[in-house]
Design a protein around this motif. Structure first.
Motif, mmCIF file in Angstrom:
data_model
loop_
_atom_site.group_PDB
_atom_site.id
_atom_site.type_symbol
_atom_site.label_atom_id
_atom_site.label_comp_id
_atom_site.label_asym_id
_atom_site.label_seq_id
_atom_site.Cartn_x
_atom_site.Cartn_y
_atom_site.Cartn_z
ATOM 1 N N ALA A 10 36.526 22.349 43.420
ATOM 2 C CA ALA A 10 37.179 22.476 44.507
ATOM 3 C C ALA A 10 38.774 23.074 44.575
ATOM 4 C CB ALA A 10 37.059 21.192 45.276
ATOM 5 N N SER A 11 39.378 22.397 43.495
ATOM 6 C CA SER A 11 40.851 22.847 43.498
ATOM 7 C C SER A 11 40.905 23.980 42.674
ATOM 8 C CB SER A 11 41.836 21.694 43.127
ATOM 9 O OG SER A 11 41.195 21.207 41.814
ATOM 10 N N ASP A 12 39.907 24.802 42.106
ATOM 11 C CA ASP A 12 40.126 25.983 41.354
ATOM 12 C C ASP A 12 40.889 25.669 39.952
ATOM 13 O OD1 ASP A 12 38.621 27.762 43.072
ATOM 14 O OD2 ASP A 12 40.258 28.099 44.079
ATOM 15 N N HIS A 13 40.490 24.350 39.359
ATOM 16 C CA HIS A 13 41.089 24.185 37.972
ATOM 17 C C HIS A 13 40.472 24.902 36.872
ATOM 18 C CE1 HIS A 13 42.939 21.747 34.630
ATOM 19 N NE2 HIS A 13 43.861 21.675 35.387
ATOM 20 N N ILE A 14 40.683 26.141 36.960
ATOM 21 C CA ILE A 14 39.840 26.876 35.956
ATOM 22 C C ILE A 14 39.684 26.284 34.452
ATOM 23 C CG2 ILE A 14 39.594 29.131 35.068
ATOM 24 C CD1 ILE A 14 40.620 30.205 37.650
ATOM 25 N N PRO A 15 40.930 26.039 34.141
ATOM 26 C CA PRO A 15 40.665 25.555 32.529
ATOM 27 C C PRO A 15 39.804 24.350 32.162
ATOM 28 C CG PRO A 15 43.234 25.719 33.115
ATOM 29 C CD PRO A 15 42.289 25.904 34.320
ATOM 30 N N SER A 16 39.645 23.426 33.101
ATOM 31 C CA SER A 16 38.629 22.240 32.730
ATOM 32 C C SER A 16 37.458 22.898 33.076
ATOM 33 C CB SER A 16 39.155 21.159 33.823
ATOM 34 O OG SER A 16 39.987 20.530 33.768
ATOM 35 N N TRP A 63 34.014 23.059 30.359
ATOM 36 C CA TRP A 63 32.997 22.366 30.375
ATOM 37 C C TRP A 63 31.673 23.377 30.553
ATOM 38 C CZ3 TRP A 63 35.485 19.740 35.277
ATOM 39 C CH2 TRP A 63 36.097 18.882 34.869
ATOM 40 N N ILE A 64 31.932 24.740 31.073
ATOM 41 C CA ILE A 64 30.715 25.690 30.840
ATOM 42 C C ILE A 64 30.642 25.933 29.541
ATOM 43 C CG2 ILE A 64 30.208 28.267 31.572
ATOM 44 C CD1 ILE A 64 31.808 27.770 34.121
ATOM 45 N N ASP A 65 31.734 26.465 28.778
ATOM 46 C CA ASP A 65 31.611 26.655 27.395
ATOM 47 C C ASP A 65 31.106 25.574 26.484
ATOM 48 O OD1 ASP A 65 33.309 29.104 27.777
ATOM 49 O OD2 ASP A 65 35.116 28.249 27.033
ATOM 50 N N GLU A 66 31.167 24.175 27.071
ATOM 51 C CA GLU A 66 30.372 23.176 26.136
ATOM 52 C C GLU A 66 29.279 22.991 26.676
ATOM 53 O OE1 GLU A 66 33.552 19.863 26.305
ATOM 54 O OE2 GLU A 66 34.658 21.183 25.113
#
Length: 98
Positions: free
Chosen positions: A46-52, A56-59
């Motif tokens: 919701a807050s567009d915290h792209i690194p997190s 998670w997508i990568d893992e």
């Protein structure tokens, strides 16, 4: 607690698989691994915290349900999930069978 987290906490719910099928059909369901906190994931999206989110997508900790998973869940329409709506997505986390 942030206002966003408080809002998300209020809409955290449970749903049966059958209720989620229309959302799967429109490709809006995101499966969240059990080791992640559903509220943390919802807040990051919701807050567009792209690194997190990217980590998670990568893992493969957040994924789209696979055809095999959808097939299994179609066989058990009463399967239950924790759910969190973060427009346009429905985040789901399997509830382990008791």
């Amino acid at each position: 607690m942030s206002d966003l987290r408080a809002e998300l906490t209020e809409i955290l719910d449970e749903a049966e698989w059958e209720w989620l099928i229309p959302h799967v059909q429109r490709d809006a369901v995101i499966l969240v691994a059990s080791e992640l906190n559903l509220l943390d994931v919802g807040e990051a999206i919701a807050s567009d915290h792209i690194p997190s989110v990217q980590q998670w997508i990568d893992e493969q900790l957040i994924t789209k349900p696979s055809p095999v998973q959808v097939g299994e869940w179609n066989g058990d329409r009463t399967k239950r999930f924790h759910t969190l709506i973060v427009q346009p997505y429905v985040l789901v986390q399997e509830i382990a069978a008791a």
